[in-house]
Design an enzyme around this catalytic site. Structure first.
Site, PDB file in Angstrom:
ATOM      1  CB  CYS A  48     -12.536  82.899  20.107  1.00 29.21           C
ATOM      2  SG  CYS A  48     -14.461  82.770  20.173  1.00 29.21           S
ATOM      3  CG  HIS A  58     -12.599  84.852  24.695  1.00 25.09           C
ATOM      4  ND1 HIS A  58     -11.725  85.507  23.482  1.00 25.09           N
ATOM      5  CD2 HIS A  58     -13.591  84.619  24.180  1.00 25.09           C
ATOM      6  CE1 HIS A  58     -12.504  85.551  22.475  1.00 25.09           C
ATOM      7  NE2 HIS A  58     -13.638  84.971  22.710  1.00 25.09           N
TER       8      HIS A  58
END
Length: 502
Positions: free
Chosen positions: A326, A436
């Site tokens: 991310c 994630h």
């Protein structure tokens, strides 16, 4: 309701344990935390964002996580400003004053709606408080402790952390600072994180029961073998990652690190140790480097530059795997474009530049979605081409690739950009992703760590047993056993019976 004498007293794990205990007894159980401030979050099946602690508690209860279990999530951003997330969706960035004074009634309405929804669906709701109920400067603005106990008409169990010292003072102080009507709600006390001879503690327990007029239900031993996700980055200061001389994975502790539970599965791979690298540290001798998520990519990119890490990371990428998740992935690109100053006062900044990619922050809705993808087999991931991975996305920036090849093809979710079918990027030993939880995928994780073993002359393990998932399941069950063995649950059971009769 489970409240605590302080943050990190053990509220989350006690709630998880009670969820598992009553679920195993045949009840339909749900956890609930009205307001959580955390940078560790998760995307539910509703494509809504909630704190990771309520996800663990839902898993312990054997139910699907829902945004109703955490209706208000506050994600600290910068300078006393937090992103306010209501029912899983961001509504605005607010400072503390505006939130408490201008938004409080809207937050309270969302909390009541979620609590009523859970009441309709579940037999038992186990509520977690936040911090301490005895913050006298904020009691009139409470949205997480005694105000919620009042709304739910819940009895309260107070958890106190003995490991930090001063446990009896913290219990007595909490009672002393609470109004009489709130003190009456506390039906029992749990002393948590005890190490040592219980006989020595007994006289103090008897005295504190007389002082506060509530029974100590039991003392929970500190079991360091339990491996459960941490709720917030403050706990990283106390977290002792396993160190291993055979293979070391360095993890950058970014100033605004978020979703650091992404790295948890790596620690439980055989021969793998974790080195948490603070901004003032040296990276040193590591076999791989992970850049985790961050709540503010631009600010943390500036922090990396100021700490002198940027060139070092670029140089290391020629020798060892570097992996970004991310915000960490965004930093590995050439540029982070923030022309509208959405992220910070710095605007656009240069990235580390290992990946040929540019990320732009614009006035777009935050991407909040569960995701699935198929590994394309580019770069070092050739041998797992076609492997399916799943995770969840929580990001506002969108990424356009240049020469770098994508990591995976998106099956469900967003990935790099809504107009692109791909996620992530790969360039040599360096890779990144928006997913994630990617290391929670056993095949992907084992392939990654097997490459590290091979470069250190160790045998590859192949795709055998998933140590992390097995240990997590064991830890939840063991946690419930510890609570059942050491806590007198009769008072809690009577409270549940009494409420059900009402």
């Amino acid at each position: 309701m489970v409240q605590g004498t302080s943050s990190n007293a053990g509220k989350s794990v006690v709630v998880a344990a009670l969820c598992r205990i009553f679920s195993k007894r045949g009840y339909n159980v749900a956890p609930f935390k009205s307001q959580n401030m955390s940078l560790n979050s998760y995307t539910t099946h509703e494509n809504a964002e909630i704190a990771i602690a309520q996800v663990l508690q839902a898993e312990a209860a054997g139910v699907e996580p829902s945004y109703h279990m955490n209706p208000i999530l506050l994600k600290p951003k910068e300078d006393f400003i937090s992103q306010v997330i209501v029912h899983g969706k961001p509504v605005n960035d607010m400072n503390f004053y505006d939130y408490q004074n201008s938004f409080r009634e809207k937050a309270l309405k969302a909390i009541k709606t979620s609590l009523d929804t859970l009441k309709e669906k579940y037999d038992i709701i186990v509520i977690e408080g936040a911090g301490s109920p005895a913050e006298i400067n904020m009691q009139d603005k409470d949205l997480a402790n005694m105000k919620i106990a009042e709304i739910a008409d819940a009895d309260v169990i107070l958890v106190a952390d003995i490991d930090r010292g001063g446990v009896f003072a913290s219990i007595a102080g909490t009672f002393a600072l609470l109004p009489e009507k709130d003190r009456k709600r506390i039906k029992g006390i749990i002393i948590n994180k005890f190490r040592g001879n219980l006989d020595i503690l007994i006289p103090g327990i008897r005295q504190i029961e007389e002082i506060v007029g509530a029974p100590v239900l039991g003392v929970l031993p500190y079991d360091e073998s339990l491996k459960l996700p941490e709720e917030d980055s403050a706990s990283l200061s106390e977290r002792k990652y396993s160190k291993n001389e055979k293979v070391t994975v360095g993890v950058m502790r970014l100033p605004r690190i978020s979703n650091f539970t992404d790295i948890d599965p790596l620690e439980y791979e055989p021969d793998i140790g974790i080195k948490l690298i603070e901004m003032g540290d040296e990276i040193g001798n590591v076999d791989a480097l992970v850049l985790p998520g961050t709540r503010n990519t631009v600010n943390d990119m500036v922090a990396l530059n100021e700490a002198g890490f940027t060139d070092e990371i670029a140089n290391l990428s020629r020798e060892i795997p570097v992996f970004g998740i991310c915000g960490g992935y965004q930093m590995l690109g050439k540029k982070i474009i923030d022309e509208s100053f959405k992220e910070s006062k710095y605007g656009s900044v240069e990235g580390i530049g290992i990946l040929d990619a540019k990320t732009k922050f614009d006035r777009i809705d935050k991407i909040v979605t569960q995701s699935r993808a198929s590994i394309l087999g580019n770069g070092m991931f050739k041998e797992i081409k076609g492997d399916s991975v799943k995770g969840y996305e929580l990001h506002e920036g969108l990424t356009i690739l240049g020469e770098s090849r994508p990591l995976s093809r998106v099956i469900e979710g967003c990935g790099n950009h809504p107009s692109s079918p791909y996620d992530g990027a790969v360039n040599g030993y360096t890779a990144g992703t928006y997913l994630h939880g990617i290391f929670h995928n056993f095949t992907f994780r084992r392939f990654f760590t097997d490459q590290l073993r091979a470069q250190n002359g160790l045998d590859m393990l192949g795709f055998s047993e998933d140590n992390f998932e097995n240990l997590k399941k064991y830890s939840i069950d063991r946690l419930a056993e510890i609570v059942e063995d050491n806590i007198d649950l009769k008072l809690i059971e009577e409270s549940i019976e009494k409420k059900s009769i009402k």
